[in-house]
Design an enzyme around this catalytic site. Structure first.
Site, PDB file in Angstrom:
ATOM      1  N   LEU A 124       0.920  -1.149  -0.026  1.00 37.92           N
ATOM      2  CA  LEU A 124      -0.040  -0.018  -0.010  1.00 37.92           C
ATOM      3  C   LEU A 124       0.854   1.332   0.153  1.00 37.92           C
ATOM      4  CD1 LEU A 124      -2.698  -1.122   2.539  1.00 37.92           C
ATOM      5  CD2 LEU A 124      -2.527  -1.542   0.209  1.00 37.92           C
ATOM      6  N   PRO A 125       1.215   1.683  -1.222  1.00 36.41           N
ATOM      7  CA  PRO A 125       2.525   2.739  -1.540  1.00 36.41           C
ATOM      8  C   PRO A 125       2.297   4.081  -0.811  1.00 36.41           C
ATOM      9  CG  PRO A 125       1.142   2.439  -3.520  1.00 36.41           C
ATOM     10  CD  PRO A 125       0.688   1.423  -2.364  1.00 36.41           C
ATOM     11  N   CYS A 126       2.021   4.172   0.445  1.00 32.78           N
ATOM     12  CA  CYS A 126       2.202   5.412   1.264  1.00 32.78           C
ATOM     13  C   CYS A 126       3.374   6.541   0.916  1.00 32.78           C
ATOM     14  CB  CYS A 126       2.061   5.187   2.553  1.00 32.78           C
ATOM     15  SG  CYS A 126       3.312   4.396   3.411  1.00 32.78           S
ATOM     16  N   HIS A 127       4.223   5.551   0.340  1.00 35.35           N
ATOM     17  CA  HIS A 127       5.576   6.406   0.138  1.00 35.35           C
ATOM     18  C   HIS A 127       5.419   7.219  -1.027  1.00 35.35           C
ATOM     19  CE1 HIS A 127       6.011   2.660  -2.216  1.00 35.35           C
ATOM     20  NE2 HIS A 127       6.697   3.442  -3.261  1.00 35.35           N
TER      21      HIS A 127
END
Length: 170
Positions: A124-127
């Site tokens: 879950l690419p919060c970056h």
């Protein structure tokens, strides 16, 4: 249900993968240098698959993930986490744009808070969520890791032609 752990040594530190026989529950950077959890004959297939897919990601051969995972949080948090999956590999969006995508224009801080509670790093690419002015802000794994992940994805995109790249400022 029994919980299993598996460490993956990435170029930017150890990721601890936690899951059950059915799904992955968390993938988080840990601040240790020793591998504590290795695969053996009792490691469920889902953890082995997650490990392999994370390895493919770091080797530049994977842009999305197929293993089952579970997320636990409020409805709003789950909405934010689902929206993260929609941010294309190698691209970024701002907290404000993410709030607007959710139809919650004034919930910028709440989006940031939900991002901070994401337990499935990289998947879950919060970056990929940055400040409106292009600055890197907030990443539980450390801003240096966020910058590394963004540069890694921008370097390894299948097609750099149509990607939206925002300048990275720390």
């Amino acid at each position: 249900m029994e919980t299993y752990r598996l460490d993956y040594v990435s170029p930017i530190g150890i990721l601890e993968i936690v899951g059950t026989e059915m799904a992955i529950r968390s993938i988080l950077f840990v601040e240790r240098t020793d591998v504590c959890f290795e695969a053996d004959e009792t490691t469920p297939d889902v953890l082995n698959t997650c490990y392999r897919e994370i390895e493919e990601y770091f080797n530049g051969r994977r842009q999305s993930f197929t293993f089952p995972y579970e997320v636990m949080g409020t409805v709003f948090q789950q909405d934010v986490w689902q929206a993260l999956v929609m941010i294309p590999y190698g691209e970024t969006t701002s907290y404000r744009e993410l709030a607007m995508t959710l139809g919650r224009d004034r919930a910028v801080r709440a989006v940031g808070s939900a991002n901070g509670r994401n337990r499935l790093s990289i998947v879950l690419p919060c970056h990929r969520v940055i400040g409106s002015n292009g600055t890197l802000t907030g990443y539980a794994g450390g801003l240096w890791r966020k910058e590394w992940l963004l540069r890694h994805e921008q370097t390894n995109t299948y097609s750099n032609l149509s990607k939206k790249h925002l300048p990275l400022h720390i």
